[in-house]
Design an enzyme around this catalytic site. Sequence first.
Site, PDB file in Angstrom:
ATOM      1  N   SER B 172     -28.169 -17.651 -31.669  1.00 38.07           N
ATOM      2  CA  SER B 172     -27.062 -17.529 -32.606  1.00 38.07           C
ATOM      3  C   SER B 172     -25.810 -17.537 -31.969  1.00 38.07           C
ATOM      4  O   SER B 172     -25.621 -17.065 -30.627  1.00 38.07           O
ATOM      5  CB  SER B 172     -27.431 -15.731 -32.985  1.00 38.07           C
ATOM      6  OG  SER B 172     -28.542 -15.547 -33.602  1.00 38.07           O
ATOM      7  N   GLU B 255     -32.027  -6.612 -25.914  1.00 33.85           N
ATOM      8  CA  GLU B 255     -31.684  -7.169 -27.277  1.00 33.85           C
ATOM      9  C   GLU B 255     -32.215  -6.267 -28.236  1.00 33.85           C
ATOM     10  O   GLU B 255     -31.563  -5.853 -29.202  1.00 33.85           O
ATOM     11  CB  GLU B 255     -32.532  -8.354 -27.311  1.00 33.85           C
ATOM     12  CG  GLU B 255     -32.177  -9.204 -28.709  1.00 33.85           C
ATOM     13  CD  GLU B 255     -33.089 -10.684 -28.771  1.00 33.85           C
ATOM     14  OE1 GLU B 255     -34.202 -10.560 -28.792  1.00 33.85           O
ATOM     15  OE2 GLU B 255     -32.575 -11.730 -28.137  1.00 33.85           O
TER      16      GLU B 255
END
Lengths: 383, 426
Positions: B172, B255
Site C-alpha cells: 500500500s 500492523e
Amino acid sequence: MADDASRAAGRWIEPDRRPITDPVLGFFDESGWSLTEVRALAEAGAVLDRPRWSELGASGHFLPAGGEQSLARSAVVAEEFGRALGQGPFVESVVVQLALSQLGSESHRTKVGPDIVAGRQLATWAASSIPGYWGSGSDVQAESSPAGFVLNGSLPMVLDAGAVDWILMSARDGAGVSQFLIPTGQPGLRLDRLDSLDITRAFYTVTLTNVEVPVTSLVGARAVGTDGVARQVRTALVLATAMTTGSMGHIFDVALQYAKDRTAFGRPIGSFQAIKHLLVDASLKLETSRAMCDAAAQAVDEETPDADEIVSMAKAYVADAGVDVAHAVWQSLGGISYMWENDFHLFLRRITTDAALFGTAQWHNERICELHSLAAQPTGEQS
Amino acid sequence: MTETAAPASISVEQFRAQARAWLEANLERRTDALKRTRGLVHRTVEDIAEQRALQALVHRGGYAGITWPVEYGGRGLTRAHELAYLDEAKDFITPDLGIAGVVTLAVIAQTALRHASEDFKQRHLGPILAGEELWAEFLSDPSAGSDLAGVTTTAVREGDHWVLNGSKVWSSGAYYADFGLCLARTDWDVPKHKGLTWFAVGTALPGVTVEPLTEITGDAEFCREEFHDVVIADSERIGGVGEGWAVAQSVLQYEREASSGGLTSVLTLTGPGPLAPDLVEMARRTGRTGDPHTRQLIATSHTGDFAVRALGARLARLMLAGHPAGPAIISYSKLAVGLMEPERAKKAMHVGGAAALAWEPGDRDALTFSLGYLNSRVTAIAGGTNEIQRNALGERVLGLPREPSFDRGKTFRQVQDAGQNWAGDS
C-alpha cells in the site's frame, strides 16, 4: 459435584471482577448449587425450590438491598448466575426490589422489600404487562373502585408466578399506566402453568378476573407511566443479557474442551480448521456479547442520554449471538448433543428462550430506530 | 531537533497547554466532517509534497514522535502526553500522508526501534519523523500471501552487500514511498521459516520498479514491485540473517494494532452516535425509511458499528488487565471488522436497491456508496485474511491444536517441490 469442582478452574477472570465473582462462585460451591441439581429440578417440573431460593437471597450476594449497588456489579453476578444455569426469578427479583425501593410506599420499602432481599418472601415481575414494551400486546385494565382498583386482563409467560408471594405488574386505566404489587393469593388471580421449551424454568399465564386491590398496592404514583418504570426496564435488559452471556460462556467452554479432548481421523477435532474456525467465530460473538453487556451496564450506571439505545443494542446483539453460539456448540459437539443426559440441551433451551424474553432482537432493532426518530416518509416524498 | 526544548518532567497538562497554543499558531482548523465510507485514495505528487512539508512543520514544533526516544528525534514523553496532543489536534488539519504515512510510523518505525541496528536507527528514524522518509511494506510475493513465510523473493550475499531479485505485491502506498521494508529469502536450503531476512530497499535504487495496480474500485493505492539485481548494503538489513520470521511477527503485530486503532485510543468507548448515517441517507433517497425490513438492516448495521468499538474497548481493557493470551487477542478486533464490513455492505446494497446500482453522472454520494461496497472485503483479506486471524485466535488464544503441517522438517526447496507435485498427505 464433579461439575462444580472446576467452577472457577481454567477460567481467567479479570482481576477487578474477582471481588464480585469469588464470593458468588464460593457460594455456589459451598451450598452445592450445581448443574446436577438444575437438571434434577428440571426433570421434576422446574417448580421453584423455595428453600434454595431463600438461601440464595439470604447469602446477600445476589439481590442489592435498597437498589444501591451499581448495575455493572449486578451484571457480573447475573453472568455467573447464567453460567451456573441458575433457577429462579433473579432478574425479576432485582427489578421488584428496585421498584419498591425507588417508587414504593413506606411499607414497601421497610417491610416487603427487605423480606424479598432476605429471601423470606418471593416476588416476580410480569415484564410483559408494560404497555408498548416487548411487543407482547398484553394490556391489563384497571378501574377505580371504592376500595382501590379492580384489575382485569391476562399476562403471558410470567416466570415462577406459581411459586412466589408477590407479582409486580403494570395496568392501564383512564389516567394512564400504573404499577401494582399484588399478592399471588388474591381472589380472582389465576395462575396456569405452561409447558415450555426451557425446562429449567417455570412459566405461567396470569389471568386477572375482577381482582380487587387496595390503593396501597400501587408502586409509585398513579399513572406513573412507562417513563416511570424506565429504570426497571433498563435494569432487566442488562441483567437478562448478562445472564445469557454467562450461559453462552459455559457451553462455549464445554465445546472448546471437547474439541481438544475428542479425537477423530487420528487427531483432536479442534485441529481441523472447520471446527477451529467455527469455535473462533463463536468466541468472537461471545467476547462481543460481553463487551455489549459491559457497555450497556456502564451507560445505565452513568445515566448517559443514549443508555436506552445501548441497552437495546446489547439485548438485540446478544439475543442473536446467543442462539448463534449455542448452534455452533451444538454442531461441534455432534451426536452427543442429542443425548438427554448431556447438559447441552438445557443451555440451548435457556439461551433460545432468553433471546425472546424482554423483547426479541427485531423488537429492539425497531426500538433503536424509534429512539433515533427515524420516521417513515409520506408516500412519494423523495429527496 | 526540535524548537521547543521540553524538560523531561513536563506535566501532561503543561504539555497540553503548549500543544494547544502551538496548534492555534501553526495549523489550520478542520472544517470538513469525516465521512465513514471510503472513497478514492490515490494521492498526487503535489499533495504528498504538501503533506511532507506539514509533517516537517509538526516535527519542528516538537509534536512528532512524542513517545519516541530523544536520541532518535522524539520527545521521550509518555503515551498520556501523546494522547493529550492527539486530543488537542483532532480539530486541526494535521499531516495526512495516507496509508504509507500510517505504515511508516505505526509499523516500520516500531519494527526498526525493536529490531534494527543502532546505526540503522540513527540513519532512518529522524528523517521518518521529519516526513523525509516514507515507507511501504514489501511483504507478500505474488506467489505467497497468507503463506507469508513462503516468499521466494531472494537476496544473495556478495561481500558487504546483498543482491535482491524477485517481486512483491499489495504494498500500500508504495508509489509515493521512499523505502520498502522487504522480506526476502536468504537461504533455500533450511526450513522455510529459518531462511528469511529483512532489508530496507530504496524505491529509487537501480533495478527497482514500483507500479501502482488498478483496483476493482478504479483506484490505485497498492502496488507491485519488481527487483532486478538490486544491490543493497548490509547495513540496510534489519535483524539477523535468517531471523526474519521473528521480525515478521513484530511487523504483523504492529500492523494489527494499527488497523485496530491502537490500544489506548480505544479504551474509552464513546456512544453510538447518529444512526448509520450512510444507510439512513440512502433510505431517505429511496423512500424506504418506513419499510420494516430496511429499518432492521439500518439498526443491525448501526449496532454492528458500535459492537466493533465496544469489543475494541473490552480487548484493550483485557490486555491491560493481563489477559493470559496477551496481544494475540487483538486479532478479535481484526476478525470482527473483517466479518462485519462485508455483511454491512450487503445490507447497504439492500437498502439502496436500484439507487445503489445506477445513478446520474456526477452523483458523488451514490458513487461513494458503491465504492463502499467494493471496498467492504478489504479488511477481510488484507493484513491477514479472516482465516489467518481465525487460526491465530484458535491456536494462540483458545489453545486449539495446530493443523498438521507439510512443510516441517523439509528445506524450503523441498517444500516448493512437494507443493508442486502434491499427491495428498501420503
